[in-house]
Design a protein around this motif. Structure first.
Motif, PDB file in Angstrom:
ATOM      1  N   SER A 198      16.072  68.330  96.346  1.00 49.00           N
ATOM      2  CA  SER A 198      17.476  67.694  96.405  1.00 49.00           C
ATOM      3  C   SER A 198      18.074  68.776  97.335  1.00 49.00           C
ATOM      4  N   ILE A 199      18.899  68.283  98.453  1.00 51.42           N
ATOM      5  CA  ILE A 199      19.572  69.199  99.206  1.00 51.42           C
ATOM      6  C   ILE A 199      20.921  68.751  99.202  1.00 51.42           C
ATOM      7  N   GLU A 200      21.651  69.487  99.087  1.00 54.17           N
ATOM      8  CA  GLU A 200      23.282  69.306  99.067  1.00 54.17           C
ATOM      9  C   GLU A 200      23.915  69.259 100.573  1.00 54.17           C
ATOM     10  N   ASN A 201      24.875  68.228 100.762  1.00 50.64           N
ATOM     11  CA  ASN A 201      25.472  68.532 102.012  1.00 50.64           C
ATOM     12  C   ASN A 201      26.895  69.029 101.956  1.00 50.64           C
ATOM     13  N   PHE A 202      27.667  68.847 103.063  1.00 50.03           N
ATOM     14  CA  PHE A 202      28.829  69.919 103.068  1.00 50.03           C
ATOM     15  C   PHE A 202      30.159  69.001 102.395  1.00 50.03           C
ATOM     16  N   SER A 203      29.620  67.951 101.797  1.00 52.86           N
ATOM     17  CA  SER A 203      30.948  67.173 101.093  1.00 52.86           C
ATOM     18  C   SER A 203      30.655  67.435  99.541  1.00 52.86           C
ATOM     19  N   GLY A 204      29.469  68.230  99.205  1.00 53.82           N
ATOM     20  CA  GLY A 204      29.008  68.478  97.888  1.00 53.82           C
ATOM     21  C   GLY A 204      28.205  67.620  97.347  1.00 53.82           C
ATOM     22  N   SER A 205      27.820  66.175  97.984  1.00 53.66           N
ATOM     23  CA  SER A 205      26.735  65.442  97.210  1.00 53.66           C
ATOM     24  C   SER A 205      25.395  65.764  97.730  1.00 53.66           C
ATOM     25  N   LYS A 206      24.403  65.259  96.831  1.00 58.44           N
ATOM     26  CA  LYS A 206      23.088  65.508  96.908  1.00 58.44           C
ATOM     27  C   LYS A 206      22.216  64.296  97.073  1.00 58.44           C
ATOM     28  N   HIS A 207      21.165  64.786  97.965  1.00 57.89           N
ATOM     29  CA  HIS A 207      20.095  63.550  98.177  1.00 57.89           C
ATOM     30  C   HIS A 207      18.863  64.227  98.309  1.00 57.89           C
ATOM     31  N   ASP A 208      17.787  63.250  97.559  1.00 59.97           N
ATOM     32  CA  ASP A 208      16.471  63.856  97.845  1.00 59.97           C
ATOM     33  C   ASP A 208      16.064  63.680  99.084  1.00 59.97           C
ATOM     34  N   PHE A 209      15.056  64.732  99.481  1.00 63.81           N
ATOM     35  CA  PHE A 209      14.208  64.684 100.872  1.00 63.81           C
ATOM     36  C   PHE A 209      12.785  64.583 100.405  1.00 63.81           C
ATOM     37  N   MET A 210      12.084  63.772 100.773  1.00 62.04           N
ATOM     38  CA  MET A 210      10.504  63.766 100.450  1.00 62.04           C
ATOM     39  C   MET A 210       9.897  64.846 101.556  1.00 62.04           C
ATOM     40  N   ILE A 211       8.956  65.669 100.916  1.00 59.54           N
ATOM     41  CA  ILE A 211       8.146  66.442 101.498  1.00 59.54           C
ATOM     42  C   ILE A 211       6.929  65.901 102.126  1.00 59.54           C
ATOM     43  N   THR A 212       7.020  65.909 103.341  1.00 59.48           N
ATOM     44  CA  THR A 212       5.953  65.221 104.251  1.00 59.48           C
ATOM     45  C   THR A 212       4.872  66.044 104.901  1.00 59.48           C
ATOM     46  N   ALA A 213       5.170  67.420 104.805  1.00 61.62           N
ATOM     47  CA  ALA A 213       3.957  68.352 105.284  1.00 61.62           C
ATOM     48  C   ALA A 213       4.038  69.681 104.935  1.00 61.62           C
ATOM     49  N   VAL A 214       3.369  70.351 104.636  1.00 66.54           N
ATOM     50  CA  VAL A 214       3.362  71.907 104.170  1.00 66.54           C
ATOM     51  C   VAL A 214       2.827  72.775 105.340  1.00 66.54           C
ATOM     52  N   MET A 215       3.682  73.763 105.865  1.00 62.04           N
ATOM     53  CA  MET A 215       3.221  74.404 106.877  1.00 62.04           C
ATOM     54  C   MET A 215       2.342  75.846 106.322  1.00 62.04           C
ATOM     55  N   ASP A 216       1.379  76.160 106.808  1.00 60.55           N
ATOM     56  CA  ASP A 216       1.099  77.398 106.618  1.00 60.55           C
ATOM     57  C   ASP A 216       1.932  78.629 106.891  1.00 60.55           C
ATOM     58  N   ASP A 217       2.227  79.635 105.826  1.00 63.10           N
ATOM     59  CA  ASP A 217       3.071  80.812 106.062  1.00 63.10           C
ATOM     60  C   ASP A 217       2.966  81.250 107.644  1.00 63.10           C
ATOM     61  N   GLN A 218       3.784  81.432 108.458  1.00 66.26           N
ATOM     62  CA  GLN A 218       3.680  81.752 109.965  1.00 66.26           C
ATOM     63  C   GLN A 218       3.924  83.176 110.155  1.00 66.26           C
ATOM     64  N   PRO A 219       3.269  83.751 111.179  1.00 67.17           N
ATOM     65  CA  PRO A 219       3.698  85.356 111.383  1.00 67.17           C
ATOM     66  C   PRO A 219       5.066  84.986 112.230  1.00 67.17           C
ATOM     67  N   ALA A 220       5.836  86.162 112.263  1.00 64.91           N
ATOM     68  CA  ALA A 220       7.214  86.213 112.870  1.00 64.91           C
ATOM     69  C   ALA A 220       6.903  85.560 114.181  1.00 64.91           C
ATOM     70  N   ASN A 221       8.051  84.693 114.590  1.00 69.90           N
ATOM     71  CA  ASN A 221       8.118  84.115 115.955  1.00 69.90           C
ATOM     72  C   ASN A 221       9.562  83.597 116.049  1.00 69.90           C
ATOM     73  N   SER A 222       9.947  83.560 117.357  1.00 75.47           N
ATOM     74  CA  SER A 222      11.351  83.152 117.681  1.00 75.47           C
ATOM     75  C   SER A 222      11.765  81.749 117.579  1.00 75.47           C
ATOM     76  N   VAL A 223      10.643  81.033 117.000  1.00 74.40           N
ATOM     77  CA  VAL A 223      11.204  79.354 116.705  1.00 74.40           C
ATOM     78  C   VAL A 223      11.696  79.372 115.320  1.00 74.40           C
ATOM     79  N   ILE A 224      10.941  79.998 114.399  1.00 74.43           N
ATOM     80  CA  ILE A 224      11.200  79.826 112.921  1.00 74.43           C
ATOM     81  C   ILE A 224      12.273  81.133 112.456  1.00 74.43           C
ATOM     82  N   THR A 225      12.085  82.134 113.179  1.00 74.76           N
ATOM     83  CA  THR A 225      13.197  83.176 112.865  1.00 74.76           C
ATOM     84  C   THR A 225      13.630  83.693 114.198  1.00 74.76           C
ATOM     85  N   VAL A 226      14.753  83.115 114.493  1.00 77.75           N
ATOM     86  CA  VAL A 226      15.427  83.205 115.846  1.00 77.75           C
ATOM     87  C   VAL A 226      15.997  84.768 115.896  1.00 77.75           C
TER      88      VAL A 226
END
Length: 802
Positions: free
Chosen positions: A167-195
Motif C-alpha cells: 500500500s502506497i500513500e499519495n500526497f493527498s493522504g489516500s492509499k492504494h495497493d500496488f501489485m508487485i510484478t518483479a523482484v530485482m536482485d540487490d544491485q551494486p551502487a550505481n547512478s541509476v538507482i542511487t543518483v
C-alpha cells in the motif's frame, strides 16, 4: 639446490626471530593497508560498470548561466523523450524518473520509502537482473511496482512475492495497493538507482503512477526530473549536446531557452566527477596515502635487510672458502628475502580479512572479499612479492657476495662503509612520510570540526527531523499546524517547526526576487525555503533585523517573507534594517510581498560553496511541506524521543516515525571528507607504527654492533646518560632533517586541499609543532627504552661480546 636455499633461509629466519618478526609485521601492515585502499578504489571505479552497454549510458546534466537558477542534476522532463523521437540515430533508449518519498505499508509494517517513478524501459535499458517476474511487462500497469530483494525481505520476509501487494500513500493522504510484478536482485551502487549518496531507491513505479501521487511532472516547464540516455553505437557526446540545445531553444520556455545549456556525462564517469570531482579527489588522496605507506613499509624492510647483511660477512667468507659460487650466494640471499616477503604477504591477506569489517564501518561501504576480485588479480601480489624481495635482497646478494674470501672470513668490509648514508636516507624518508600524514590528518580533523562546529550559523544540537505524511492542501497545512501545537505542548519538546526543507543542502529550488518598484529584469536569484514561523526558533537562526514572519502571539501573514543578509544586500540594502517593511515581487507572481525580517547568514549547504542568497516563504502560501523538526529539551534523549514517537502514533496513525539527527543529515554532505578523515587517521596510526618498528629494529642492530664499544665507554667512566645521548644523536638528527622537509610539503598539500572550500580554516604553526613534537618524543622514548638496558648492563659482559 633450490630446496637447500629454502632450508637455509628458514634456519636464518628462525635464528633471527626478533628481526624477522619486525620485518614481516611492518611490511604486512603496509601491504594490508594498501590492499584495503586498493579494494575500496577498485569498488568505487566499478560503479555503473556493470550496467548493460555501460560505455554508451549517459546522464543528462544542466548548466545554467547562473548556478542558482536551477539544479545541475535534473533536466527538462520532455527532453529525453523528444530527443529519442526526433534524433533516433543518436539515441537508442531513454529513461527519466521523478523521486518521491511517502509511506509504504504492508501487514501493519509502515515505512517511509524513497520511490522512483519512471519509464517502463527501466529494466530493459540497464539489464538489471530479476529474481522473479518479467522485465518486458513488469511496469506496464499504472499500479504495478518493481522492488529490490532487500525490500521484499523487509516487507514479506522472502523474495518470491510477485503477485503480492503493498500500500502506497499519495500526497493527498489516500492509499492504494500496488501489485508487485518483479523482484530485482540487490544491485551494486550505481547512478541509476542511487543518483547521490543519500538517495537510494528500492521501489520503482511506472510513470503513469505520477497522477495518483498528485505529482505534476510532465511538460517543457518541469525541470526537476533525472534523465538518462543510451546512445547509439559510435555516437559522440558532443553530437547529443548540440541536438539537446536545439530542442531546448525550440520548445522550452524563454527562461530556460535563454539560460540553460544541457550536456551529457558518461555514467562510468559521472560518479567520479559529480560535485566538482569530489569522489575522484578522495580516491587520489587515499591512493597516494596508501602508496606512501607501502613505500614506508618496503623501505623499512630493505633498511633492516641491509643492516642485518653486514652481520653475515663471516658466513659469506666461510661459504666461499668451502667452494661456494657467487651465483649460489646471490640465489641464497634472494630466496631468503623473497621468502620473508612471501610470509608478509600471507599475513597481509589475513589482516585484510579481519580488518575488512573495520574499514567497512570507517568508509561506510562494503569492501569486496578476496574471492570477489577477478582471477588475474593474483598476479599483482605475486609480482609485488617478487619485486620487494629482489629490492631487499639485492644488496647482500650482489655486494657482499663479491667480497674477497680473506676479508670476509675476518669479518672486514674493506671497501664498504655499511651504507650508513643509505640507511639514514631510508629512515629519513619514513619520517618525512609519517610527519606529512600526521600533519595532514590533524588539519583535516580541524576542517571537519569547522564543518560540524557552532560556526554553521544555526544550532543543530538536540534537533531531529522526521518526514510527515503529505496532504498539500489548505486543509492539510491546517491539520499539520494543529498537530504541531499538540507536539509543542509536550514537556520534552522545546520547539517544533513544519517545513519543506531542513538545513542539509537540499532546497526546493530558486526564485527570482526584485524590489516592487524596480524593473523585473533587475532581479536577484535566491534559494527558496518553505517554512512556518517556528523555523528560526527551532534551529536558533539569529535575526539581523525584524522578525521571522511575525512576532510571537500574532497570526502569520502569508504575504510576509524573510530573507538572509546575502539576499538583502543583493536587493540593494547595505544594512539589514533597511530591508524591513520593503515590498518585493517574485518573477511570474502577481502578488506583492513585504520583508518582515532578515536572518543572519547561515550555512544551508556545503562549505565548499559560498553562502547563497535565500528567501523564506510561508508554507501556508505554497502549501508544500515535508518535515517536522523537533528541538528536544536537554535530558534523556532516548526517553524524549520515545515520548515523541508515542504522540506521533496517536496523532498520525499509520505514518512511520523515521527520524534523523541533524548531525547525521549533515554527515551526508561531507561523506567523502569524513571518509578521508577516517582513512587519514588510520594511515597516521599505521605510518607511526611502521616508523617505530623500523627504529626498533635499527636501534637494536646498532646496540648489538656497539655493545663492546658501550662496555669500553663505561669502563672509561661514561655515565648512562652519555651513552643514551650517543644513540639519540644518531637517530634524532635524521628526524630533525626529515621534519624540516616534511613541514613545507605538508603545508603545500593541505593548502591546495583547503582551497577547494569557500569556508576553511587557516593553517597555523600549531599542527606542525604538535605533530612534529609528538613524533620526536615518541621516537626518543623508544630509543631510550632500548638503549637504557644495555647502558645499565655490567661492562664486563659487554666487553666479552663478539
Amino acid at each position: 639446490m633450490l630446496r637447500n636455499y629454502f632450508i637455509i633461509a628458514w634456519r636464518n629466519i628462525i635464528k633471527n626471530r626478533f628481526y624477522s618478526t619486525i620485518n614481516v609485521l611492518g611490511l604486512s601492515a603496509g601491504i594490508a593497508f594498501t590492499l584495503l585502499v586498493a579494494a575500496f578504489v577498485w569498488s568505487q571505479l566499478q560503479v555503473n560498470a556493470h550496467l548493460k552497454n555501460a560505455d554508451r549510458q549517459y546522464i543528462i546534466q544542466s548548466k545554467w548561466k547562473n548556478p542558482g537558477m536551477g539544479q545541475e542534476l535534473t533536466t527538462i522532463e520532455k527532453l529525453p523523450e523528444a530527443l529519442k523521437r526526433e534524433y533516433p540515430h543518436l539515441v537508442a533508449n531513454y529513461y527519466h524518473w521523478d523521486g518521491v518519498t511517502t509511506n509504504v505499508s504492508k501487514r501493519g509494517k509502515v515505512f517511509r520509502e524513497g520511490l522512483q517513478v519512471g519509464d517502463n524501459s527501466f529494466l530493459s535499458t540497464y539489464g538489471f537482473k530479476l529474481l522473479h517476474g518479467d522485465a518486458t511487462t513488469a511496469l506496464t500497469d499504472p499500479f504495478s511496482a518493481v522492488i529490490t530483494a532487500e525490500k521484499a525481505k523487509k516487507y514479506f520476509g522472502r523474495t518470491d512475492v510477485v503477485g503480492e501487494t503493498i500500500s502506497i500513500e499519495n500526497f493527498s493522504g489516500s492509499k492504494h495497493d500496488f501489485m508487485i510484478t518483479a523482484v530485482m536482485d540487490d544491485q551494486p551502487a550505481n547512478s541509476v538507482i542511487t543518483v547521490n549518496e543519500d538517495n537510494a531507491n528500492g521501489i520503482f513505479l511506472p510513470f503513469a503512477a505520477a497522477g495518483y501521487l498528485n505529482r505534476q511532472v510532465e511538460g517543457w516547464d518541469k525541470f526537476y526530473l533525472v534523465g538518462y540516455w543510451e546512445l547509439q553505437p559510435g555516437v559522440q557526446a558532443a553530437e547529443v549536446d548540440r541536438a539537446m540545445l536545439q530542442l531546448v531553444r525550440a520548445h522550452a520556455p524563454a527562461f530556460a531557452a535563454e539560460n540553460l545549456q544541457p550536456y551529457v556525462v558518461s555514467l562510468k564517469e559521472y560518479y567520479l566527477s559529480a560535485n566538482d570531482g569530489l569522489i575522484r579527489k578522495m580516491l587520489y588522496a587515499l591512493s597516494a596515502t596508501a602508496i606512501f605507506i607501502l613505500l614506508m613499509a618496503i623501505i623499512n624492510f630493505i633498511n633492516m635487510a641491509v643492516s642485518r647483511s653486514s652481520s653475515r660477512i663471516r658466513e659469506i667468507g666461510i661459504r666461499k672458502v668451502m667452494g661456494g659460487l657467487k651465483q649460489q650466494l646471490i640465489g641464497q640471499f634472494l630466496v631468503e628475502s623473497i621468502l620473508l616477503v612471501f610470509f608478509a604477504m600471507l599475513l597481509a591477506f589475513f589482516l585484510y580479512v579481519i580488518s575488512t569489517p573495520f574499514f567497512n564501518a570507517m568508509l561506510g561501504t562494503e569492501l569486496p572479499g578476496l574471492g570477489s576480485f577477478p582471477v588475474y588479480f593474483i598476479v599483482y601480489p605475486l609480482l609485488l612479492t617478487l619485486v620487494i624481495g629482489i629490492m631487499a635482497g639485492i644488496y647482500p646478494a650482489f655486494i657482499l657476495s663479491s667480497l674477497k674470501s680473506a676479508d670476509a672470513v675476518k669479518g672486514r668490509l674493506a671497501s664498504i662503509k655499511e651504507n650508513i648514508l643509505l640507511r639514514k636516507s631510508f629512515l629519513g624518508f619514513q619520517f618525512v612520510t609519517a610527519a606529512v600524514v600526521l600533519i595532514a590528518a590533524y588539519i583535516i580533523n580541524q576542517q571537519m570540526n569547522l564543518f560540524f562546529g557552532r560556526s554553521l550559523g544555526f544550532d543543530k544540537e538536540f534537533v531531529i527531523a522526521a518526514q510527515v505524511p503529505r496532504n498539500w492542501s489548505a486543509e492539510g497545512v491546517e491539520r499539520m499546524e494543529n498537530i504541531r501545537k499538540r507536539f509543542e505542548s509536550m514537556p520534552q519538546v522545546q520547539n517544533i517547526s513544519l517545513s519543506y526543507e531542513v538545513p542539509d543542502g537540499k532546497n526546493s529550488g530558486t526564485i527570482d526576487m526584485y524590489n516592487a518598484g524596480a524593473d523585473s529584469t533587475s532581479f536577484s536569484t535566491a534559494q527558496t525555503l518553505f517554512t512556518d514561523e517556528r523555523y528560526a526558533q527551532t534551529y536558533n537562526i539569529p535575526m539581523a533585523a525584524g522578525v521571522f514572519y511575525t512576532a510571537d502571539g500574532f497570526a502569520t501573514d502569508p504575504q510576509k517573507v524573510v530573507v538572509n543578509e546575502s539576499q538583502a544586500k543583493a536587493l540593494g540594502y547595505a544594512q539589514a534594517a533597511d530591508a524591513i517593511g520593503r515590498q518585493v515581487r517574485f518573477s511570474g507572481w502577481q502578488s506583492v510581498f513585504t520583508i518582515a525580517g532578515v536572518t543572519k547568514d547561515f550555512h544551508f549547504g556545503s562549505m565548499q560553496q559560498a553562502i547563497q542568497p535565500a528567501a523564506f516563504l510561508q508554507v501556508k502560501l505554497i502549501r508544500v511541506y515535508r518535515y517536522f523538526s523537533f528541538k528536544i529539551k536537554p535530558g534523556s534523549m532516548a526517553t524524549s524521543i520515545e515520548a515523541v514517537e508515542k504522540e506521533w502514533a496517536a496523532l498520525m496513525p499509520g505514518s512511520a516515525f523515521e527520524y534523523q539527527f541533524m548531525d547525521d543529515r549533515l554527515k551526508l554532505l561531507y561523506k567523502s571528507e569524513l571518509r578521508l578523515q577516517k582513512a587519514s587517521m588510520a594511515a597516521t596510526v599505521l605510518s607511526v607504527i611502521i616508523v617505530l618498528l623500523g627504529v626498533t629494529g635499527l636501534v637494536s642492530l646498532s646496540v648489538q654492533k656497539r655493545t663492546r664499544e658501550i662496555g669500553v665507554r663505561k669502563v672509561l667512566g661514561s655515565p648512562v646518560s652519555s651513552i643514551i645521548r650517543l644513540f639519540l644523536k644518531e637517530f634524532l638528527g635524521v628526524m630533525l632533517v626529515a621534519c624540516m622537509v616534511a613541514c613545507p610539503l605538508a603545508f603545500m598539500m593541505m593548502q591546495k586541499w583547503l582551497n577547494g572550500y569557500a569556508y576553511r580554516i587557516d593553517i597555523t604553526v600549531l599542527p606542525f609543532l604538535i605533530c612534529i613534537g609528538s613524533l620526536l618524543v615518541i621516537t626518543a622514548l623508544l630509543i631510550i627504552a632500548q638503549t637504557i638496558r644495555v647502558a645499565l648492563a655490567n661492562p664486563v659482559k659487554s666487553l666479552k661480546t663478539e
